[in-house]
Design an enzyme around this catalytic site. Structure first.
Site, short mmCIF file in Angstrom:
data_model
loop_
_atom_site.label_atom_id
_atom_site.label_comp_id
_atom_site.label_asym_id
_atom_site.label_seq_id
_atom_site.Cartn_x
_atom_site.Cartn_y
_atom_site.Cartn_z
N SER A 116 0.85 -1.13 0.02
CA SER A 116 -0.03 0.14 0.05
C SER A 116 0.98 1.41 0.00
O SER A 116 0.38 2.38 -0.50
CB SER A 116 -0.91 -0.01 1.22
N ASP B 250 -4.61 6.65 10.35
CA ASP B 250 -4.35 5.48 10.75
C ASP B 250 -2.86 5.18 11.44
O ASP B 250 -2.48 4.07 12.11
CB ASP B 250 -4.68 4.48 9.57
N ASN C 207 3.76 -5.70 5.53
CA ASN C 207 2.55 -6.28 6.09
C ASN C 207 3.15 -7.72 6.72
O ASN C 207 2.34 -8.05 7.62
CB ASN C 207 1.73 -6.59 4.89
N GLY D 94 -1.91 -4.49 0.93
CA GLY D 94 -2.15 -5.71 1.90
C GLY D 94 -0.87 -6.63 1.26
O GLY D 94 -0.94 -7.72 1.95
N HIS E 167 0.04 4.94 6.96
CA HIS E 167 -0.04 5.44 5.50
C HIS E 167 0.34 6.83 5.43
O HIS E 167 -0.49 7.85 6.29
CB HIS E 167 -1.25 5.04 4.85
#
Length: 203
Positions: free
Chosen positions: A26, A173, A92, A63, A176
């Site tokens: 991502s 979040d 991830n 992801g 990011h």
């Protein structure tokens, strides 16, 4: 005369790779922002402004893990036949607590497959939040440098250097980066990419 002019254009133009493949998650796919605002697209623009005509293929998926990237890479290499592969994977895996020997093995295979296809490789590393514990986070961060050193490939140690610690540059979040962080991320990537391009230009 026209033949001589053509040869001069070749000799004086920046040498460039035919294509570049970005295999990431991502952070390279541009999660939460418009695709054209992401650092990969900004990199495409900078390359063009510097006279490089190579195609930039962004095969990044939000992801994505090293295992997922490994399963997709052979087809991507066959389809696009890149001269340069940017590997931006592993975050991830770390967030899921994947055993580091598995992450290492996958990274090594990603490099080996890319090089076997004839491509140069730039590895882009990352860090984990401190709440994962110092032992795991430090060992995770060190993986990228270790694999890059063993495989003798170029390395950008930390994609979000100077970004992850600045909350004005991060989405809510906390994982990011925002659109206004993408130029800084590109500058970080460029420190590893530019020497590869310069070496190719001098050959």
């Amino acid at each position: 005369m026209r033949t001589l002019l053509f040869l001069l254009l070749i000799l004086t133009s920046p040498m460039s790779f035919a294509s570049m493949l970005v295999l990431g998650d991502s952070l390279a796919a541009g999660y939460g922002i418009d695709e054209e605002e992401g650092w990969v697209n900004l990199m495409r623009q900078r390359l063009q402004s510097n006279g490089y005509t190579l195609e930039v293929v962004n095969a990044s998926v939000s992801g994505e893990t090293t295992s997922g990237g490994l399963s997709r890479l052979p087809a991507l290499l066959e389809t696009h036949q890149p001269s340069l592969v940017l590997i931006e994977l592993g975050a991830n895996d770390g967030l899921r607590g994947t055993p580091l020997n598995i992450v290492r093995g996958n990274l090594e295979q990603l490099v080996e497959l890319s090089r076997a296809s004839g491509a140069e490789v730039l590895m882009i590393g990352n860090r984990l939040p401190p709440n994962y514990g110092p032992q795991y986070t430090q060992a995770f961060f060190g993986l990228f440098a270790e694999v890059a050193g063993e495989k003798q490939i170029a390395l950008v140690p930390f994609l979000l250097d100077g970004v992850a610690s600045d909350w004005d540059l991060m989405q809510d979040d906390g994982y990011h980066p925002k659109a206004n962080a993408q130029a800084k991320i590109l500058d970080t990537v460029w420190t590893g990419l530019e020497p590869i391009l310069d070496e190719a230009r001098s050959e």
